[in-house]
Structure formats: C-alpha cells, structure tokens
Write an enzyme that holds these catalytic residues in place. Structure first.
Site, PDB file in Angstrom:
ATOM      1  CB  CYS A   1      -1.127   0.193   1.162  1.00 45.88           C
ATOM      2  SG  CYS A   1      -1.726   1.360   1.394  1.00 45.88           S
TER       3      CYS A   1
ATOM      4  CB  CYS B   1       0.422   1.771   4.339  1.00 46.93           C
ATOM      5  SG  CYS B   1      -1.251   1.025   4.173  1.00 46.93           S
TER       6      CYS B   1
END
Length: 314
Positions: free
Chosen positions: A31, A34
């Site tokens: 991600c 993230c």
C-alpha cells in the site's frame, strides 16, 4: 512503536491503552499511501513524547483483527488508523492525512503536554471520564475480541446481543451467521436469533392495528405474536411474554411452538450471564475485554414468569 499480532494484541494494545492511548496503524506492504503515512506517524510519536503509543498491524499478516476493526467502523480501505483508549477503540481515520490533521485528531484523545493548564482540557473529555460505554462501544470492543477468537461461540453471542442493543441489526445478522447451524442445541444462540427477528420485524408493525385485530379475535395468534415482537424490540419483555402466554394457554403447538420458543428466548436474554470466557480472560492468564456482566442473584420477575410458563404448559 510496536507491531501487533494475535499473540500480543491483548497486552500491547488493549492492556496498554488502559494506561496510555494507543494509535493502531493498519497497513500493508503493497500500500503506497501506507508507506507515506508511516513516517509521519513515527515522527508524531516522537514529538508527543510518550503521550501516545504507536502500534502497527500488517493487514496481510493479521486479517482477522484488521477485518473486524474495518467492519466495526465501516471502513474498506487502508491505511486505517484506530485510536484505543481505556481498553477499547474510540475513534479512527482513513488515508494518509496531512500531519496537521493527524495532530488535530491526536489532540482529541491524548493527554495534554505536561505544561498545559488543566483547565484547557476539553469539557467533553472531562464529562466522559467516568461514563460507562454504551452498547455500540461495547459491540466495537467485542468485535476486537471475536477477531482474536472467532471460534468462541459465547463471545460471539455477546457481540450479537450488543449489536442488537445498539440497533446495528444488519451487522448483528452477519455476526450471528456462524451460529446458525447450532441453533437447535445452543439456547442463547437460538434466543438471539428470535430476538433479532423481533427487532427486524417491529419497525414494520402497527401496534394499534394489531391490538384491534386481537380485540376482534382473541385467537388471532399471528397478531399476538407480532405484538409480542413489538413489545420485545421496544424493551418491554414482560408485556411480550404476556401476549405469548395468551397463545400458549390456547394452543401450545401453534406455528411450530413459536410462542413457547419466543417466551423461553426472552427469559434466556433477561437473565444476566457471566462474561464470555476468552483466551484473554484472567483465568487463562490474560485480560478479559468482552464486558462487565456478572452472574446476578435470583430475579423475582424472572421467577414469576418462569412459573407462569410452567402453569401454561402443564
């Protein structure tokens, strides 16, 4: 910063948040947002100097915990951050927010800096310090426990009950699904299924029309049962049982003994049960986070309605 797993989430997340707020960052290695958010959170943990703890949970490695928290908050994407305070999830945010917005979020939940005046504390935080969590908060707390022990049927039943109390009926139906095959021999699960049926049916029922139908025909058992569901969903269990008794005294076997089963279900859920045993329970050497219920002494109302049931059946 700490990494959360099934093995340590109780001690490092739930227990730890009883003393210091813990911000859980749910992320995944693939991600990109993230990866952008992570360094910002780590910097803030340093800047706040012990006023909160940063914890990270890899959603690929711990899908059960991540999934239950996402369901509890209605979130389907990452990064997803959840603030734990006092042993329960209390707030969260989604996405790689700018640092200033994250600071605003943190300041709602973490203690003030040592040099801050006590009078600067938000009034809402002061007022809520001693309040017991409501059904929705308890349901969210239980969802975390169920994520750790998905096979614990009693814990799941407690979760379903709190979801029903909170009016989160669609979630309750989904949470109840794993217990469906056990309804024939699990009294609490069977009671919850009937309770959920009542709460789902009640909004579409016209209590005045049902009462009129019963006045016109005292053997209109369908109307009596529907009215009992209305009473049950509205928090009037004895009124519900009174209607069910009227059916039992006239036809004990009506509709597959639905009146008897509903009556027994109400008695089952009116009784106070001990907290669900969990792998996190003190008896197992860990923390119980699933609720504060305790076995109660004899209830004269329950005893009275048990006697009424016995007299109606025999």
């Amino acid at each position: 910063m700490i990494d959360i797993t099934l093995e340590n989430f109780q001690a490092e997340l739930i227990e730890a948040s009883l003393a210091t707020p813990v911000l859980l960052d749910i992320w995944a290695p693939w991600c990109a947002p993230c990866k952008a958010l992570g360094p910002v959170l780590e910097k803030l943990e340093r800047d706040y100097a012990g006023r909160f703890t940063l914890a990270k949970l890899d959603s690929d490695q711990e899908p059960e915990i991540a999934g239950q928290l996402s369901q509890a908050f209605g979130v389907r994407s990452i990064p997803f951050c959840v603030m734990f305070v006092g042993g329960q999830p209390v707030d969260g945010f989604v996405g790689a927010l700018p640092e200033a917005q994250i600071r605003d979020f943190l300041d709602k939940h973490v203690p003030p800096a040592a040099d801050a005046d006590e009078e600067d504390l938000p009034a809402a935080a002061e007022a809520g310090r001693d309040e017991e969590p409501g059904p929705s908060a308890e349901a969210d707390r239980l969802s975390v426990a169920v994520a750790a022990e998905p096979g614990n049927d009693k814990l799941r039943a407690d979760w379903v009950f709190k979801l029903i109390e909170a009016g989160r009926l669609a979630e309750a139906r989904q949470a109840l699904a794993p217990l469906q095959p056990k309804l024939a021999f699990d009294a609490r699960a069977a009671a919850l299924a009937l309770c959920l049926d009542a709460h789902e049916a009640a909004p579409g029922a016209d209590a005045e029309a049902l009462a009129a139908a019963i006045a016109a025909n005292r053997r209109d058992f369908a109307a009596r049962h529907a009215l009992a569901q209305v009473h049950w969903a509205a928090g009037r269990p004895t009124a519900a049982m009174d209607e069910l008794l009227e059916i039992l005294m006239r036809d004990k076997t009506w509709n597959g003994e639905l009146a008897r089963r509903s009556y027994v279900a109400i008695l089952e859920l009116m009784g106070k049960a001990a907290p669900a045993p969990t792998a996190a329970a003190p008896a197992a050497g860990k923390l119980e986070i699933a609720g504060r219920a305790a076995v109660s002494s004899a209830d004269p109302v329950l005893d009275q309605y048990r006697r009424k049931l016995s007299m109606a059946l025999f």
